[in-house]
Design a protein around this motif. Sequence first.
Motif, PDB file in Angstrom:
ATOM      1  N   MET A  38       0.836  -1.141   0.082  1.00 13.45           N
ATOM      2  CA  MET A  38       0.040  -0.165   0.018  1.00 13.45           C
ATOM      3  C   MET A  38       0.995   1.419  -0.177  1.00 13.45           C
ATOM      4  O   MET A  38       1.728   1.314   0.637  1.00 13.45           O
ATOM      5  CB  MET A  38      -0.971  -0.004   1.119  1.00 13.45           C
ATOM      6  N   LYS A  39       0.806   2.238  -0.895  1.00 13.93           N
ATOM      7  CA  LYS A  39       1.585   3.307  -1.301  1.00 13.93           C
ATOM      8  C   LYS A  39       1.625   4.415  -0.004  1.00 13.93           C
ATOM      9  O   LYS A  39       2.490   5.078   0.137  1.00 13.93           O
ATOM     10  CB  LYS A  39       1.150   3.898  -2.467  1.00 13.93           C
ATOM     11  N   TYR A  40       0.235   4.476   0.805  1.00 15.99           N
ATOM     12  CA  TYR A  40      -0.161   5.453   1.450  1.00 15.99           C
ATOM     13  C   TYR A  40      -0.116   5.022   2.906  1.00 15.99           C
ATOM     14  O   TYR A  40      -0.961   5.359   3.633  1.00 15.99           O
ATOM     15  CB  TYR A  40      -1.286   6.422   0.968  1.00 15.99           C
ATOM     16  N   HIS A  41       0.605   3.947   3.113  1.00 18.38           N
ATOM     17  CA  HIS A  41       0.492   2.895   4.350  1.00 18.38           C
ATOM     18  C   HIS A  41       0.771   3.900   5.799  1.00 18.38           C
ATOM     19  O   HIS A  41       0.156   3.834   6.539  1.00 18.38           O
ATOM     20  CB  HIS A  41       1.755   1.842   4.268  1.00 18.38           C
ATOM     21  N   HIS A  42       1.386   5.042   5.709  1.00 17.68           N
ATOM     22  CA  HIS A  42       1.944   5.919   6.590  1.00 17.68           C
ATOM     23  C   HIS A  42       0.615   6.672   7.099  1.00 17.68           C
ATOM     24  O   HIS A  42       0.305   6.948   8.253  1.00 17.68           O
ATOM     25  CB  HIS A  42       2.904   6.849   6.383  1.00 17.68           C
ATOM     26  N   VAL A  43      -0.457   7.153   6.155  1.00 16.61           N
ATOM     27  CA  VAL A  43      -1.563   7.606   6.361  1.00 16.61           C
ATOM     28  C   VAL A  43      -2.669   6.558   7.283  1.00 16.61           C
ATOM     29  O   VAL A  43      -3.003   7.048   8.132  1.00 16.61           O
ATOM     30  CB  VAL A  43      -2.333   8.202   5.070  1.00 16.61           C
ATOM     31  N   THR A  44      -2.512   5.488   6.761  1.00 14.67           N
ATOM     32  CA  THR A  44      -3.504   4.414   7.455  1.00 14.67           C
ATOM     33  C   THR A  44      -2.982   4.342   8.830  1.00 14.67           C
ATOM     34  O   THR A  44      -3.777   4.019   9.688  1.00 14.67           O
ATOM     35  CB  THR A  44      -3.544   3.158   6.571  1.00 14.67           C
ATOM     36  N   ALA A  45      -1.459   4.046   8.848  1.00 16.60           N
ATOM     37  CA  ALA A  45      -1.111   3.678  10.332  1.00 16.60           C
ATOM     38  C   ALA A  45      -1.369   4.758  11.070  1.00 16.60           C
ATOM     39  O   ALA A  45      -1.547   4.697  12.371  1.00 16.60           O
ATOM     40  CB  ALA A  45       0.664   3.557  10.143  1.00 16.60           C
ATOM     41  N   THR A  46      -1.093   6.008  10.736  1.00 22.40           N
ATOM     42  CA  THR A  46      -1.506   7.366  11.689  1.00 22.40           C
ATOM     43  C   THR A  46      -3.220   7.121  11.810  1.00 22.40           C
ATOM     44  O   THR A  46      -3.331   7.216  13.085  1.00 22.40           O
ATOM     45  CB  THR A  46      -1.443   8.477  10.640  1.00 22.40           C
ATOM     46  N   ALA A  47      -3.962   6.864  11.140  1.00 21.50           N
ATOM     47  CA  ALA A  47      -5.265   6.788  11.484  1.00 21.50           C
ATOM     48  C   ALA A  47      -5.571   5.653  12.773  1.00 21.50           C
ATOM     49  O   ALA A  47      -6.294   5.774  13.461  1.00 21.50           O
ATOM     50  CB  ALA A  47      -6.162   6.433  10.233  1.00 21.50           C
ATOM     51  N   GLN A  48      -4.806   4.352  12.243  1.00 22.95           N
ATOM     52  CA  GLN A  48      -5.031   3.427  13.308  1.00 22.95           C
ATOM     53  C   GLN A  48      -4.380   3.746  14.521  1.00 22.95           C
ATOM     54  O   GLN A  48      -5.263   3.317  15.796  1.00 22.95           O
ATOM     55  CB  GLN A  48      -4.348   2.302  12.799  1.00 22.95           C
ATOM     56  N   ALA A  49      -3.210   4.440  14.677  1.00 21.16           N
ATOM     57  CA  ALA A  49      -2.771   5.021  16.024  1.00 21.16           C
ATOM     58  C   ALA A  49      -3.743   6.091  16.651  1.00 21.16           C
ATOM     59  O   ALA A  49      -3.926   5.838  17.833  1.00 21.16           O
ATOM     60  CB  ALA A  49      -1.602   5.655  15.749  1.00 21.16           C
ATOM     61  N   ILE A  50      -4.496   6.983  15.900  1.00 24.00           N
ATOM     62  CA  ILE A  50      -5.417   7.771  16.573  1.00 24.00           C
ATOM     63  C   ILE A  50      -6.652   6.706  17.022  1.00 24.00           C
ATOM     64  O   ILE A  50      -6.898   7.090  18.266  1.00 24.00           O
ATOM     65  CB  ILE A  50      -6.046   8.478  15.542  1.00 24.00           C
ATOM     66  N   ALA A  51      -7.075   6.069  16.268  1.00 22.53           N
ATOM     67  CA  ALA A  51      -8.312   5.052  16.781  1.00 22.53           C
ATOM     68  C   ALA A  51      -7.899   4.260  17.890  1.00 22.53           C
ATOM     69  O   ALA A  51      -8.596   4.148  18.737  1.00 22.53           O
ATOM     70  CB  ALA A  51      -8.697   4.147  15.667  1.00 22.53           C
ATOM     71  N   LYS A  52      -6.679   3.830  18.194  1.00 19.86           N
ATOM     72  CA  LYS A  52      -6.223   3.065  19.094  1.00 19.86           C
ATOM     73  C   LYS A  52      -6.314   3.916  20.589  1.00 19.86           C
ATOM     74  O   LYS A  52      -6.532   3.386  21.545  1.00 19.86           O
ATOM     75  CB  LYS A  52      -4.694   2.419  19.297  1.00 19.86           C
ATOM     76  N   GLN A  53      -6.285   5.258  20.522  1.00 24.59           N
ATOM     77  CA  GLN A  53      -6.272   5.958  21.447  1.00 24.59           C
ATOM     78  C   GLN A  53      -7.371   6.659  21.777  1.00 24.59           C
ATOM     79  O   GLN A  53      -7.641   7.114  22.773  1.00 24.59           O
ATOM     80  CB  GLN A  53      -5.266   7.413  21.285  1.00 24.59           C
ATOM     81  N   ILE A  56      -4.046  12.732  10.970  1.00 23.36           N
ATOM     82  CA  ILE A  56      -4.394  12.382   9.673  1.00 23.36           C
ATOM     83  C   ILE A  56      -4.243  13.617   8.598  1.00 23.36           C
ATOM     84  O   ILE A  56      -3.573  13.420   7.604  1.00 23.36           O
ATOM     85  CB  ILE A  56      -6.028  11.813   9.611  1.00 23.36           C
ATOM     86  N   ALA A  57      -4.516  14.469   9.122  1.00 26.22           N
ATOM     87  CA  ALA A  57      -4.211  16.022   8.198  1.00 26.22           C
ATOM     88  C   ALA A  57      -2.935  16.459   8.098  1.00 26.22           C
ATOM     89  O   ALA A  57      -2.455  16.690   6.925  1.00 26.22           O
ATOM     90  CB  ALA A  57      -5.133  17.115   8.939  1.00 26.22           C
ATOM     91  N   ASP A  58      -2.145  16.369   8.979  1.00 24.71           N
ATOM     92  CA  ASP A  58      -0.769  16.280   8.993  1.00 24.71           C
ATOM     93  C   ASP A  58      -0.140  15.260   8.101  1.00 24.71           C
ATOM     94  O   ASP A  58       0.857  15.699   7.259  1.00 24.71           O
ATOM     95  CB  ASP A  58       0.067  16.178  10.269  1.00 24.71           C
ATOM     96  N   ALA A  59      -0.404  14.098   7.948  1.00 19.46           N
ATOM     97  CA  ALA A  59       0.122  13.066   7.232  1.00 19.46           C
ATOM     98  C   ALA A  59      -0.297  13.328   5.697  1.00 19.46           C
ATOM     99  O   ALA A  59       0.680  13.200   4.803  1.00 19.46           O
ATOM    100  CB  ALA A  59      -0.364  11.645   7.490  1.00 19.46           C
ATOM    101  N   LEU A  60      -1.408  13.723   5.530  1.00 24.19           N
ATOM    102  CA  LEU A  60      -1.735  14.166   4.123  1.00 24.19           C
ATOM    103  C   LEU A  60      -0.963  15.248   3.626  1.00 24.19           C
ATOM    104  O   LEU A  60      -0.652  15.470   2.459  1.00 24.19           O
ATOM    105  CB  LEU A  60      -3.281  14.408   4.295  1.00 24.19           C
ATOM    106  N   ALA A  61      -0.778  16.565   4.677  1.00 22.63           N
ATOM    107  CA  ALA A  61      -0.448  17.644   4.191  1.00 22.63           C
ATOM    108  C   ALA A  61       1.163  17.390   3.853  1.00 22.63           C
ATOM    109  O   ALA A  61       1.706  17.997   2.706  1.00 22.63           O
ATOM    110  CB  ALA A  61      -0.402  18.498   5.288  1.00 22.63           C
ATOM    111  N   ALA A  62       1.687  16.366   4.521  1.00 23.96           N
ATOM    112  CA  ALA A  62       3.215  16.052   4.329  1.00 23.96           C
ATOM    113  C   ALA A  62       3.229  15.560   3.000  1.00 23.96           C
ATOM    114  O   ALA A  62       4.523  15.591   2.318  1.00 23.96           O
ATOM    115  CB  ALA A  62       3.579  14.997   5.395  1.00 23.96           C
ATOM    116  N   LEU A  63       2.380  14.901   2.425  1.00 25.83           N
ATOM    117  CA  LEU A  63       2.347  14.379   1.037  1.00 25.83           C
ATOM    118  C   LEU A  63       2.572  15.274  -0.184  1.00 25.83           C
ATOM    119  O   LEU A  63       3.272  15.142  -1.106  1.00 25.83           O
ATOM    120  CB  LEU A  63       1.265  13.399   0.657  1.00 25.83           C
ATOM    121  N   VAL A  64       2.393  16.709   0.309  1.00 26.30           N
ATOM    122  CA  VAL A  64       2.445  17.547  -0.708  1.00 26.30           C
ATOM    123  C   VAL A  64       3.330  18.656  -0.302  1.00 26.30           C
ATOM    124  O   VAL A  64       3.449  19.973  -0.586  1.00 26.30           O
ATOM    125  CB  VAL A  64       1.159  18.276  -1.313  1.00 26.30           C
TER     126      VAL A  64
END
Length: 150
Positions: free
Chosen positions: A1-16, A65-73
């Motif tokens: 998965m190319k955007y694995h870091h965005v999904t991993a970020t969402a997962q970390a948020i959800a776990k909290q 998640i917004a931070d991870a998406l912003a970093a892409l650009v």
Amino acid sequence: MKYHHVTATAQAIAKQYHNGIAGLAQAMHKGPTILANKLNPNCDTNQLTLEEAAEITDRTQDPAIADALAALVGRVTVALPCGQPSLRELSRTLCRLAAEFGDVGQEINAAEQPDSEWGEQLSPNERKRIAVEIRQMLSVGAGMLIQVEG
């Protein structure tokens, strides 16, 4: 998965979230197994949608998640000032912060001089202090920009 870091970020948020992924799934009216799969960066069968990422961000008020998406650009997100300060209040705050940042800048300049004990290295505490000052200035500046352009 190319955007694995965005999904991993969402997962970390959800776990909290309260009661973890299961608690968030309940709040989102989704099955916990499906949401867990969507938040698993190693699962290709279920994919997190933009709508779901937005809902997670809204429910948790976590900007990661917004931070991870912003970093892409090549961008960063900035928190806006709390409340609805007036343009005058924002101007005064920006001037105060600019003066404080000028003091920090002078300290950095002195620290990077060859005869300084720090040499060219900044301490971890100094880096944190610089980051706080920059984020404060960006926040107030973004608040002013919204009002000026609005």
